[in-house]
Write a protein that holds these residues in place. Structure first.
Motif, PDB file in Angstrom:
ATOM      1  N   TYR A 228       1.164  -1.241  -0.198  1.00  0.00           N
ATOM      2  CA  TYR A 228      -0.260   0.464   0.201  1.00  0.00           C
ATOM      3  C   TYR A 228       0.549   1.482   0.294  1.00  0.00           C
ATOM      4  O   TYR A 228       2.110   1.182   0.597  1.00  0.00           O
ATOM      5  N   ASP A 229       0.310   2.251  -0.355  1.00  0.00           N
ATOM      6  CA  ASP A 229       0.691   3.753  -0.255  1.00  0.00           C
ATOM      7  C   ASP A 229       1.037   4.148   0.596  1.00  0.00           C
ATOM      8  O   ASP A 229       2.497   4.777   1.952  1.00  0.00           O
ATOM      9  N   VAL A 230       0.091   3.698   1.745  1.00  0.00           N
ATOM     10  CA  VAL A 230       0.001   3.740   3.348  1.00  0.00           C
ATOM     11  C   VAL A 230      -0.940   3.118   4.470  1.00  0.00           C
ATOM     12  O   VAL A 230      -2.150   3.172   4.015  1.00  0.00           O
ATOM     13  N   VAL A 231       0.026   2.851   4.920  1.00  0.00           N
ATOM     14  CA  VAL A 231      -0.867   2.088   6.006  1.00  0.00           C
ATOM     15  C   VAL A 231      -1.324   2.623   6.977  1.00  0.00           C
ATOM     16  O   VAL A 231      -0.196   3.195   8.101  1.00  0.00           O
ATOM     17  N   VAL A 232      -2.535   3.315   7.976  1.00  0.00           N
ATOM     18  CA  VAL A 232      -2.945   3.919   8.795  1.00  0.00           C
ATOM     19  C   VAL A 232      -2.816   2.511   9.853  1.00  0.00           C
ATOM     20  O   VAL A 232      -4.063   2.158   9.751  1.00  0.00           O
ATOM     21  N   VAL A 233      -2.565   2.808  10.539  1.00  0.00           N
ATOM     22  CA  VAL A 233      -2.568   2.014  11.901  1.00  0.00           C
ATOM     23  C   VAL A 233      -3.575   3.138  13.222  1.00  0.00           C
ATOM     24  O   VAL A 233      -3.020   3.501  14.078  1.00  0.00           O
ATOM     25  N   GLY A 234      -4.814   2.730  13.700  1.00  0.00           N
ATOM     26  CA  GLY A 234      -5.870   3.378  13.976  1.00  0.00           C
ATOM     27  C   GLY A 234      -6.351   3.627  13.540  1.00  0.00           C
ATOM     28  O   GLY A 234      -6.523   4.836  12.362  1.00  0.00           O
ATOM     29  N   ALA A 235      -7.892   3.493  13.975  1.00  0.00           N
ATOM     30  CA  ALA A 235      -9.588   4.298  12.942  1.00  0.00           C
ATOM     31  C   ALA A 235     -10.218   5.469  14.105  1.00  0.00           C
ATOM     32  O   ALA A 235     -10.778   5.163  14.159  1.00  0.00           O
ATOM     33  N   GLY A 236      -9.407   5.636  14.997  1.00  0.00           N
ATOM     34  CA  GLY A 236     -10.296   6.726  15.526  1.00  0.00           C
ATOM     35  C   GLY A 236     -10.364   7.975  14.339  1.00  0.00           C
ATOM     36  O   GLY A 236      -9.756   8.426  14.017  1.00  0.00           O
ATOM     37  N   PRO A 237     -10.403   9.754  15.393  1.00  0.00           N
ATOM     38  CA  PRO A 237     -11.239  10.414  14.211  1.00  0.00           C
ATOM     39  C   PRO A 237      -9.172  10.773  13.605  1.00  0.00           C
ATOM     40  O   PRO A 237      -9.866  10.914  12.577  1.00  0.00           O
ATOM     41  N   ALA A 238      -8.457  10.876  13.848  1.00  0.00           N
ATOM     42  CA  ALA A 238      -7.320  10.995  13.546  1.00  0.00           C
ATOM     43  C   ALA A 238      -6.505   9.879  12.577  1.00  0.00           C
ATOM     44  O   ALA A 238      -7.072  10.295  11.329  1.00  0.00           O
ATOM     45  N   GLY A 239      -7.189   9.159  12.717  1.00  0.00           N
ATOM     46  CA  GLY A 239      -7.101   7.559  11.343  1.00  0.00           C
ATOM     47  C   GLY A 239      -7.848   7.543  10.057  1.00  0.00           C
ATOM     48  O   GLY A 239      -7.645   7.319   9.498  1.00  0.00           O
ATOM     49  N   GLY A 246      -6.559  10.298   2.445  1.00  0.00           N
ATOM     50  CA  GLY A 246      -5.545   8.954   1.637  1.00  0.00           C
ATOM     51  C   GLY A 246      -6.215   8.818   0.465  1.00  0.00           C
ATOM     52  O   GLY A 246      -5.665   9.056  -0.754  1.00  0.00           O
ATOM     53  N   ALA A 247      -7.317   8.144   0.528  1.00  0.00           N
ATOM     54  CA  ALA A 247      -8.277   7.167  -0.817  1.00  0.00           C
ATOM     55  C   ALA A 247      -8.802   8.614  -1.851  1.00  0.00           C
ATOM     56  O   ALA A 247      -8.670   8.309  -3.427  1.00  0.00           O
ATOM     57  N   SER A 248      -8.884   9.747  -1.156  1.00  0.00           N
ATOM     58  CA  SER A 248      -9.945  10.466  -2.165  1.00  0.00           C
ATOM     59  C   SER A 248      -8.442  11.167  -2.633  1.00  0.00           C
ATOM     60  O   SER A 248      -8.774  11.798  -3.924  1.00  0.00           O
ATOM     61  N   LEU A 251      -4.506   7.067  -2.628  1.00  0.00           N
ATOM     62  CA  LEU A 251      -3.159   6.168  -2.139  1.00  0.00           C
ATOM     63  C   LEU A 251      -4.072   6.078  -2.605  1.00  0.00           C
ATOM     64  O   LEU A 251      -4.948   5.212  -1.713  1.00  0.00           O
ATOM     65  N   ARG A 252      -3.334   3.819  -2.173  1.00  0.00           N
ATOM     66  CA  ARG A 252      -4.020   3.329  -1.659  1.00  0.00           C
ATOM     67  C   ARG A 252      -3.125   3.056  -0.274  1.00  0.00           C
ATOM     68  O   ARG A 252      -2.514   2.471   0.279  1.00  0.00           O
ATOM     69  N   THR A 253      -4.860   3.246   0.151  1.00  0.00           N
ATOM     70  CA  THR A 253      -5.000   3.128   1.934  1.00  0.00           C
ATOM     71  C   THR A 253      -5.231   1.779   2.545  1.00  0.00           C
ATOM     72  O   THR A 253      -6.657   1.477   2.389  1.00  0.00           O
ATOM     73  N   LEU A 254      -4.862   1.389   3.604  1.00  0.00           N
ATOM     74  CA  LEU A 254      -5.402   0.567   4.221  1.00  0.00           C
ATOM     75  C   LEU A 254      -5.658   1.444   5.742  1.00  0.00           C
ATOM     76  O   LEU A 254      -4.422   1.841   6.150  1.00  0.00           O
ATOM     77  N   ILE A 255      -6.002   0.922   6.349  1.00  0.00           N
ATOM     78  CA  ILE A 255      -6.493   0.930   7.860  1.00  0.00           C
ATOM     79  C   ILE A 255      -6.437   0.253   8.587  1.00  0.00           C
ATOM     80  O   ILE A 255      -7.566  -1.018   8.554  1.00  0.00           O
ATOM     81  N   ALA A 328       4.487  -1.424   2.527  1.00  0.00           N
ATOM     82  CA  ALA A 328       4.101  -0.156   2.477  1.00  0.00           C
ATOM     83  C   ALA A 328       5.213   1.290   2.258  1.00  0.00           C
ATOM     84  O   ALA A 328       6.602   0.998   3.131  1.00  0.00           O
ATOM     85  N   SER A 329       4.789   2.281   1.335  1.00  0.00           N
ATOM     86  CA  SER A 329       5.701   3.717   1.744  1.00  0.00           C
ATOM     87  C   SER A 329       5.625   4.189   3.237  1.00  0.00           C
ATOM     88  O   SER A 329       6.334   4.433   3.387  1.00  0.00           O
ATOM     89  N   VAL A 330       4.817   4.837   3.323  1.00  0.00           N
ATOM     90  CA  VAL A 330       4.489   5.500   4.358  1.00  0.00           C
ATOM     91  C   VAL A 330       3.563   4.611   5.644  1.00  0.00           C
ATOM     92  O   VAL A 330       2.727   3.578   5.572  1.00  0.00           O
ATOM     93  N   ILE A 331       3.655   4.718   7.084  1.00  0.00           N
ATOM     94  CA  ILE A 331       2.770   4.574   7.422  1.00  0.00           C
ATOM     95  C   ILE A 331       3.139   5.412   8.949  1.00  0.00           C
ATOM     96  O   ILE A 331       3.352   6.284   9.259  1.00  0.00           O
TER      97      ILE A 331
END
Length: 548
Positions: A228-239, A246-248, A251-255, A328-331
């Motif tokens: 993925y381009d970016v993996v987001v760890v956590g799905a609170g308000p920030a995630g 990211g998706a909009s 970026l290929r975004t995984l949460i 991922a490229s970015v975490i």
């Protein structure tokens, strides 16, 4: 939902066929029509129907059958379906027996054969009986059911997981309803092995793990890609905000989220100072909207726990709890914070059994007409007190400070003051919890005076701390575990990143690993602030990707 059943019983196949045809012609659209050629065959079928939770609205049985008369059958059917209407078919010679059966077998009506035309002699009678049956009919619940006790930690965790993930369910406590035991018995499950989750396809899980439950209820537990381009760890308000932006922006975004979208904010019963919602909204609703929005724009969610991350050349590797790895490229670390634990005797032993951290949405209805205690004096505690005041007989806030003014928003203070069943005890703290199988009492120090109070539910909001022990040592943190980023890296002697560039505003000590929200050192602990950081983090992700 299965249609209710009309059950015809007669040993004469020609008569039985005529009964069935007449029933189908008038009632086939709204009822299932079943038949049996003997009373015993009908009893056997009814036992199977009962085990599957199906409903019988009416029995229509002939009287003269070998082995078991119609009266005998209808008498036995009462044990299986006591609310079903019972109609006896008789010849004129059996009229007297039919009249006696109104009392002995509690039949509701008897019909003489033949009943032609049915429009005059059959349907009006059955219409009245079925209308009466429907007045007391409660359709069988077809959704997910949780069988468990109120005071079991595992039971509480299952209910809270389903509630936070918006999975509808019905809770059956075997200590208060025989239906719970009947449900377990019908599936051959030992009632000592709770909790049990019964699904609408007939399957059941005994003491399910969170991952097994997530997979069964349709939450994704497997990722679609290896990179993925970016993996987001956590799905609170920030995630969630990072997922939306990211998706909009392509970026290929995984949460990755182990529990439920929303984080700590998701358990907030009411947020009234979030821009754009003048009537306020619950943290749960905010999380649901963010989750749907991020998904619609193309972000991928997976219900899993991240246990580690590492760097391999230009890639950042995310390690999941089952050993799988994602490149991922970015975490982006957006794990938020967790409620601090209350370090007093009895607290840990009674967690989930009357002692709860956070709002514990699944417990609100259980507190109906009870006395509830809320520990803490910040906004989250005030919001919880207002929420539980709708269910509980009274709510007592235990606040260590001498007032709420320094820690709580004025709008909440005013609401609490105007709510008659909320009491605020200042200069008060819990010093001990008491109970055996569940919480029964608390000891408090009230301005130097020790008091004992009966209690069954205490909800604790005494500050929050990050859980960042899983991060590698290269991701630097302050002495409380909050992640350092951007200009704050100077605190640990980092002015430049490799290559001589300045660190991006939300970039950690490891290039390509960013942080946003409450887990960041120096963050403003507000939902709106976390949303802002998650949003702008994606801008820095783009800048980082442009360089590499």
């Amino acid at each position: 939902m299965p249609r209710p059943i009309l059950f015809a019983i007669d040993d004469d196949t020609s008569v039985l066929e005529a009964v069935v045809q007449d029933l189908r012609r008038n009632y086939g659209q709204n009822y299932r029509i079943l038949r049996a050629a003997s009373g015993q065959a009908a009893i056997d079928t009814c036992s199977q129907l009962k085990g599957r939770g199906e409903s019988v609205a009416l029995f229509l049985s002939d009287q003269r059958m070998p082995g078991m008369t119609g009266v005998d059958f209808l008498s036995r059917a009462i044990d299986l379906y006591p609310d079903a209407k019972r109609v006896l078919l008789t010849a004129y010679a059996d009229t007297e027996a039919a009249i006696r059966a109104i009392n002995t077998a509690k039949i509701h009506y008897y019909l003489n054969k033949p009943w032609d035309p049915p429009e005059e002699k059959l349907y009006p009678v059955l219409d009245d009986l079925l209308a009466n049956w429907h007045e007391g009919y409660k359709p069988p619940y077809e959704g997910l059911q949780v069988v468990g006790t109120r005071w079991g930690m595992a039971d509480h965790n299952v209910r809270e997981f389903l509630t936070r993930n918006h999975v509808g369910y019905r809770w059956l406590d075997p200590q208060h309803t025989s239906e719970a035991l009947d449900l377990l018995k019908s599936r051959g499950i030992d009632d000592a092995k709770l909790p049990v989750v019964v699904f609408n396809d007939g399957t059941a899980m005994v003491q399910p793990t969170q991952q097994d439950l997530a997979a069964k209820v349709g939450l994704k537990t497997q990722v679609e890609r290896d990179f993925y381009d970016v993996v987001v760890v956590g799905a609170g308000p920030a995630g969630l905000a990072a997922g939306v932006y990211g998706a909009s922006e392509g970026l290929r975004t995984l949460i990755v989220e182990p529990e439920a979208p929303g984080g700590q904010a998701g358990s907030s019963s009411r947020i009234e100072n979030y821009l754009g919602f003048p009537q306020g909204l619950s943290g749960d609703e905010l999380a649901k909207r963010g989750f749907i929005q991020a998904q619609r724009l193309g972000a991928e969610f997976v219900t899993e726990r991240v246990t580690g991350i590492r760097v391999e050349n230009q890639y950042r590797i995310v390690v999941l709890s089952d050993g799988r790895e994602i490149s991922a490229s970015v975490i982006l670390i957006a794990t938020g914070v967790s409620w601090c634990r209350l370090n007093v005797p009895g607290a840990e032993e009674l967690v989930g059994r009357g002692v709860y951290y956070g709002a514990a949405q699944s417990e609100a209805a259980s507190c109906k007409d009870e006395s509830v205690f809320v520990v803490g004096g910040a906004n989250s505690a005030g919001q919880a007190a207002m929420h539980f005041s709708k269910y509980a007989k009274n709510v007592t806030m235990l606040v260590r400070a001498n007032s709420l003014e320094k820690s709580m928003s004025k709008y909440l203070i005013d609401q609490i003051a105007s709510t008659p069943n909320i009491v605020v005890d200042t200069c008060t703290e819990i010093i001990q919890f008491g109970g055996d199988d569940h919480l029964r009492c608390i000891q408090v120090n009230c301005d130097g005076k020790v008091e004992s109070r009966e209690a069954s539910s205490v909800f604790i909001f005494i500050g929050a701390a990050p859980k960042t022990d899983w991060l590698p040592k290269e991701v630097l943190r302050d002495d409380r575990g909050f992640v350092l980023a951007g200009p704050d890296l100077r605190r640990v002697g980092i002015d430049k990143m490799p290559g001589g560039r300045d660190p991006f505003l939300l970039e950690t000590s490891v290039p390509g690993i960013f942080v946003a929200g409450d887990v960041r050192h120096g963050s403003v602990k507000r939902a709106a602030s976390a949303v802002g950081e998650g949003s702008i983090a994606i801008q820095f992700v783009h800048q980082y990707l442009a360089e590499f």
